[in-house]
Design a protein around this motif. Structure first.
Motif, short mmCIF file in Angstrom:
data_model
loop_
_atom_site.label_atom_id
_atom_site.label_comp_id
_atom_site.label_asym_id
_atom_site.label_seq_id
_atom_site.Cartn_x
_atom_site.Cartn_y
_atom_site.Cartn_z
N ALA A 26 -8.40 7.62 11.75
CA ALA A 26 -6.94 7.64 11.58
C ALA A 26 -6.48 7.63 10.12
O ALA A 26 -5.41 8.15 9.81
CB ALA A 26 -6.34 6.48 12.33
N LEU A 27 -7.26 7.06 9.22
CA LEU A 27 -6.77 6.91 7.84
C LEU A 27 -6.39 8.24 7.20
O LEU A 27 -5.33 8.35 6.58
CB LEU A 27 -7.81 6.17 6.98
CG LEU A 27 -7.42 5.93 5.52
CD1 LEU A 27 -6.10 5.17 5.41
CD2 LEU A 27 -8.53 5.19 4.78
N LEU A 28 -7.24 9.26 7.36
CA LEU A 28 -6.94 10.55 6.72
C LEU A 28 -5.67 11.19 7.27
O LEU A 28 -4.79 11.56 6.50
CB LEU A 28 -8.14 11.50 6.79
CG LEU A 28 -9.26 11.21 5.79
CD1 LEU A 28 -10.41 12.17 5.99
CD2 LEU A 28 -8.76 11.29 4.36
N SER A 56 -10.14 -3.05 4.15
CA SER A 56 -9.84 -3.72 2.87
C SER A 56 -8.98 -2.79 2.03
O SER A 56 -8.99 -1.56 2.21
CB SER A 56 -11.13 -4.05 2.14
OG SER A 56 -11.70 -2.87 1.62
N ARG A 57 -8.24 -3.38 1.10
CA ARG A 57 -7.44 -2.56 0.18
C ARG A 57 -8.35 -1.64 -0.62
O ARG A 57 -8.00 -0.50 -0.91
CB ARG A 57 -6.65 -3.45 -0.77
CG ARG A 57 -5.55 -4.21 -0.08
CD ARG A 57 -4.83 -5.13 -1.03
NE ARG A 57 -3.84 -5.91 -0.30
CZ ARG A 57 -2.81 -6.51 -0.86
NH1 ARG A 57 -2.62 -6.43 -2.16
NH2 ARG A 57 -1.95 -7.18 -0.14
N ALA A 58 -9.53 -2.14 -0.95
CA ALA A 58 -10.48 -1.33 -1.73
C ALA A 58 -10.91 -0.11 -0.94
O ALA A 58 -11.07 0.98 -1.50
CB ALA A 58 -11.69 -2.17 -2.12
N PHE A 66 -10.46 9.28 -3.87
CA PHE A 66 -11.54 10.25 -3.72
C PHE A 66 -11.00 11.67 -3.50
O PHE A 66 -11.53 12.63 -4.04
CB PHE A 66 -12.44 9.85 -2.53
CG PHE A 66 -13.61 10.79 -2.33
CD1 PHE A 66 -14.73 10.70 -3.13
CD2 PHE A 66 -13.56 11.76 -1.35
CE1 PHE A 66 -15.80 11.56 -2.96
CE2 PHE A 66 -14.62 12.64 -1.16
CZ PHE A 66 -15.75 12.54 -1.97
N TYR A 67 -9.95 11.78 -2.70
CA TYR A 67 -9.41 13.10 -2.36
C TYR A 67 -8.29 13.47 -3.32
O TYR A 67 -7.29 12.74 -3.41
CB TYR A 67 -8.89 13.12 -0.92
CG TYR A 67 -9.98 12.97 0.10
CD1 TYR A 67 -10.77 14.06 0.47
CD2 TYR A 67 -10.24 11.73 0.69
CE1 TYR A 67 -11.79 13.91 1.41
CE2 TYR A 67 -11.25 11.59 1.63
CZ TYR A 67 -12.01 12.68 1.98
OH TYR A 67 -13.02 12.53 2.89
#
Ligand code: FES
Length: 157
Positions: A26-28, A56-58, A66-67
């Protein structure tokens, strides 16, 4: 220091999450939806996504950085993209790239101080046969000459 999210931004992001939460990875898709709605991924969005997705926030920050698609600053009123891929490079894109950076006083990925223009480099706009190619917002231009680029960069035009 990361500033606390404003209520309206938080509401907006949480409703985006609710819409996409069940998607695989789901994040992307959520980050793409944030980009579509806000135009960029504000740093204040990261703790909200971390909280919503139990990451985590990291982790979230790592994906955002990254993208290259995920901008972290508000884009200018116009976005100018210059193609730097091989076919366009062969017909003068490097010169256009230098010209645009000199004229605007920014490097790729930056926005002019007055917020008028964000300059980006891309690697193929699908317009290879008639390069060099430049895109201004949603409009694509082919066989762009230095003179035409000057006109395209004229924010008062
Ligand atoms: S290489 Fe420039 S549009 Fe494809």
């Amino acid at each position: 220091m990361t500033s606390l999210p404003t209520r309206s931004l938080e509401d907006q992001v949480r409703s985006i999450v609710a819409e996409h939460r069940d998607k695989r990875g789901a994040l992307l898709p959520i980050l793409h939806a944030v980009m579509e709605d806000l135009g960029y991924v504000d740093p204040a969005v990261i703790p909200i996504l971390a909280d919503e997705l139990n990451l985590s926030r990291a982790d979230v920050h790592g994906v955002v950085t990254f993208y290259h698609d995920f901008r972290q600053t508000l884009p200018g009123r116009r976005t100018v993209r210059i193609c730097r891929a091989e076919a366009c490079q062969a017909v003068g894109a490097a010169k256009l790239a230098d010209q645009a950076q000199a004229r605007l006083g920014v490097t790729f990925g930056e926005t002019t101080e007055d917020g008028a223009v964000t300059l980006e480099q891309v690697f193929c706009l699908g317009n290879c046969a008639i390069g060099p190619s430049v895109q201004v917002d949603d409009r694509l231009y082919g066989r762009v000459s230095p003179q035409q680029l000057d006109r395209l960069l004229d924010v008062n035009a």
